[in-house]
Motif scaffolding. Structure first.
Motif, PDB file in Angstrom:
ATOM      1  N   GLU A  23      10.559  31.166   8.710  1.00  0.00           N
ATOM      2  CA  GLU A  23       9.793  31.752   7.609  1.00  0.00           C
ATOM      3  C   GLU A  23       8.875  30.721   6.955  1.00  0.00           C
ATOM      4  N   MET A  24       9.306  29.465   6.931  1.00  0.00           N
ATOM      5  CA  MET A  24       8.517  28.424   6.269  1.00  0.00           C
ATOM      6  C   MET A  24       7.372  27.894   7.138  1.00  0.00           C
ATOM      7  N   GLU A  25       7.537  27.913   8.447  1.00  0.00           N
ATOM      8  CA  GLU A  25       6.501  27.354   9.323  1.00  0.00           C
ATOM      9  C   GLU A  25       5.133  28.004   9.142  1.00  0.00           C
ATOM     10  N   PRO A  26       5.047  29.330   9.026  1.00  0.00           N
ATOM     11  CA  PRO A  26       3.723  29.913   8.784  1.00  0.00           C
ATOM     12  C   PRO A  26       3.100  29.450   7.462  1.00  0.00           C
ATOM     13  N   LEU A  27       3.937  29.128   6.495  1.00  0.00           N
ATOM     14  CA  LEU A  27       3.408  28.623   5.230  1.00  0.00           C
ATOM     15  C   LEU A  27       2.712  27.283   5.453  1.00  0.00           C
ATOM     16  N   LEU A  28       3.302  26.451   6.296  1.00  0.00           N
ATOM     17  CA  LEU A  28       2.686  25.165   6.623  1.00  0.00           C
ATOM     18  C   LEU A  28       1.380  25.368   7.386  1.00  0.00           C
ATOM     19  N   ALA A  29       1.336  26.382   8.220  1.00  0.00           N
ATOM     20  CA  ALA A  29       0.151  26.646   9.037  1.00  0.00           C
ATOM     21  C   ALA A  29      -1.011  27.184   8.213  1.00  0.00           C
TER      22      ALA A  29
END
Length: 145
Positions: A23-29
């Protein structure tokens, strides 16, 4: 030695951590593909983003190592990414339908120009969603390459 109950609890925790990391990885992207519609202000530098991504990778690697070390099989029901994307695109089409002129009547009367604007927006979004759906269904079109 971990009992089967302990093993299941550890596996469930690792799956939960994996889910939250995913869930957090797209936030980084988001910083790599900014959009006016993003909910978050991307206030991490490229270096900070990379370090966080590296930590996520290390967390995953550590979880897999721990599970293997304790003989805990990672048995998961896996779902096709293509199918998941196709299903989500279909739901996006439903969301577009929900902002149609007839649905917007509950927010006040639309004049002819407003109705035309909404229909134009719907048509453009549906056109793009249909292209994505067709691409996922059929793969790349050799003529468009």
């Amino acid at each position: 030695m971990l009992s089967p109950l302990h093993q299941r609890a550890l596996l469930a925790t690792c799956r939960h951590i994996e889910s939250r990391l995913s869930e957090m990885e797209p936030l980084l992207a988001q910083g790599k593909r900014p959009s006016a519609l993003n909910q978050y202000i991307h206030d991490l530098s490229p270096t900070e983003t990379e370090v966080v991504e590296d930590y996520f990778a290390r967390i995953r690697s550590t979880m897999v190592s721990c599970l293997e070390e304790h003989g805990i099989p990672v048995e998961m029901h896996r779902v096709s990414l293509r199918w998941s994307l196709q299903t989500t695109v279909e739901f996006l089409s439903v969301a577009v339908a929900e902002v149609g002129p007839n649905r917007l009547r509950g927010y006040g009367k639309l004049d002819a120009a407003g109705r035309q604007e909404i229909e134009s927006i719907q048509q453009e979004l549906n056109r793009l969603l249909n292209h994505v759906a067709a691409y996922l269904r059929n793969g790349p079109d050799p003529q468009s390459a």
